[in-house]
Write a protein that holds these residues in place. Structure first.
Motif, PDB file in Angstrom:
ATOM      1  N   CYS A 171      38.665  42.689  38.912  1.00 18.29           N
ATOM      2  CA  CYS A 171      37.751  43.235  39.407  1.00 18.29           C
ATOM      3  C   CYS A 171      36.889  44.059  38.535  1.00 18.29           C
ATOM      4  CB  CYS A 171      37.991  44.213  40.755  1.00 18.29           C
ATOM      5  SG  CYS A 171      38.656  42.896  41.956  1.00 18.29           S
ATOM      6  N   CYS A 230      43.144  38.985  45.361  1.00 24.33           N
ATOM      7  CA  CYS A 230      43.220  39.363  44.002  1.00 24.33           C
ATOM      8  C   CYS A 230      44.193  40.386  43.879  1.00 24.33           C
ATOM      9  CB  CYS A 230      41.592  40.157  43.650  1.00 24.33           C
ATOM     10  SG  CYS A 230      41.801  40.718  41.886  1.00 24.33           S
ATOM     11  N   CYS A 282      44.837  41.945  40.925  1.00 25.79           N
ATOM     12  CA  CYS A 282      44.481  43.032  39.657  1.00 25.79           C
ATOM     13  C   CYS A 282      44.989  44.276  40.066  1.00 25.79           C
ATOM     14  CB  CYS A 282      43.026  42.623  39.266  1.00 25.79           C
ATOM     15  SG  CYS A 282      41.792  43.706  39.620  1.00 25.79           S
ATOM     16  N   CYS A 328      40.103  47.388  43.017  1.00 22.53           N
ATOM     17  CA  CYS A 328      40.325  46.303  43.124  1.00 22.53           C
ATOM     18  C   CYS A 328      39.781  45.907  44.427  1.00 22.53           C
ATOM     19  CB  CYS A 328      41.713  45.885  43.072  1.00 22.53           C
ATOM     20  SG  CYS A 328      41.873  44.167  43.575  1.00 22.53           S
ATOM     21  N   ARG A 329      38.878  44.838  44.561  1.00 19.16           N
ATOM     22  CA  ARG A 329      38.301  44.421  45.881  1.00 19.16           C
ATOM     23  C   ARG A 329      39.178  43.776  46.879  1.00 19.16           C
ATOM     24  NH1 ARG A 329      34.328  42.431  42.144  1.00 19.16           N
ATOM     25  NH2 ARG A 329      34.766  40.471  42.782  1.00 19.16           N
ATOM     26  N   ARG A 330      40.600  43.325  46.425  1.00 21.52           N
ATOM     27  CA  ARG A 330      41.419  42.562  47.077  1.00 21.52           C
ATOM     28  C   ARG A 330      40.948  41.299  47.044  1.00 21.52           C
ATOM     29  NH1 ARG A 330      45.104  45.806  45.723  1.00 21.52           N
ATOM     30  NH2 ARG A 330      45.024  47.820  46.059  1.00 21.52           N
TER      31      ARG A 330
HETATM   32 ZN   LIG Z   1      41.021  42.940  41.776  1.00 24.80          ZN
END
Ligand SMILES: [Zn+2]
Length: 146
Positions: free
Chosen positions: A81, A130, A132, A137-139
């Motif tokens: 992200c 996601c 990261c 982080c946007r997940r």
């Molecule tokens: Zn992420």
């Protein structure tokens, strides 16, 4: 000159790593592969997932590049992200360019920018989750709905 190498990633599956230090704004790779619809690519990937690795990159017109078909090592780039590389769309082609100086051995990341037809699609959200470690982080590897 080759400046990246594919090897096992501590984040997910395989990843793409710098073979030597890279300056900012260096074009390191082209993201090659078959250009297809998001719908077609997702259907295909539910059938034949490559080690769970997503090899799709979203184009600005809503289609995707499917790196699992005629792709190159760019398909092993992991999503983050807060990536250290950006993707430049140039006449329908996608180039991976560094956003900041990168040390030798560092893993390269891009934002996959995947756009779904239905942003509320829970199945797509789960499939493209996601993991990261960015604080913001946007997940999800899916692009934020415009
Ligand atoms: Zn992420």
């Amino acid at each position: 000159m080759r400046c990246v190498i594919v090897r096992r990633s501590p984040i997910h599956g395989k990843g793409v790593f710098a073979m030597h230090a890279l300056a900012v704004a260096e074009r390191v790779l082209e993201y090659r592969g078959e250009i297809t619809s998001w719908r077609n690519a997702v259907r295909r990937h539910q059938r034949e997932s490559v080690e769970g690795h997503t090899s799709l990159f979203g184009l600005s017109d809503g289609r995707v590049i499917d790196g699992s078909r005629g792709g190159n090592s760019a398909r092993w780039l992991n999503h983050a992200c807060t990536p250290n590389c950006e993707t430049i769309e140039d006449d329908g082609r996608i180039f991976i360019q560094t956003l900041r100086p990168i040390d030798a051995g560092e893993e390269l990341f891009i934002d996959y920018l995947l756009a779904v037809d239905d942003p509320e699609d829970e199945e797509a959200r789960a499939q493209y989750a996601c993991a990261c470690t960015a604080p913001d982080c946007r997940r999800s590897m899916l692009a934020v709905a415009a």
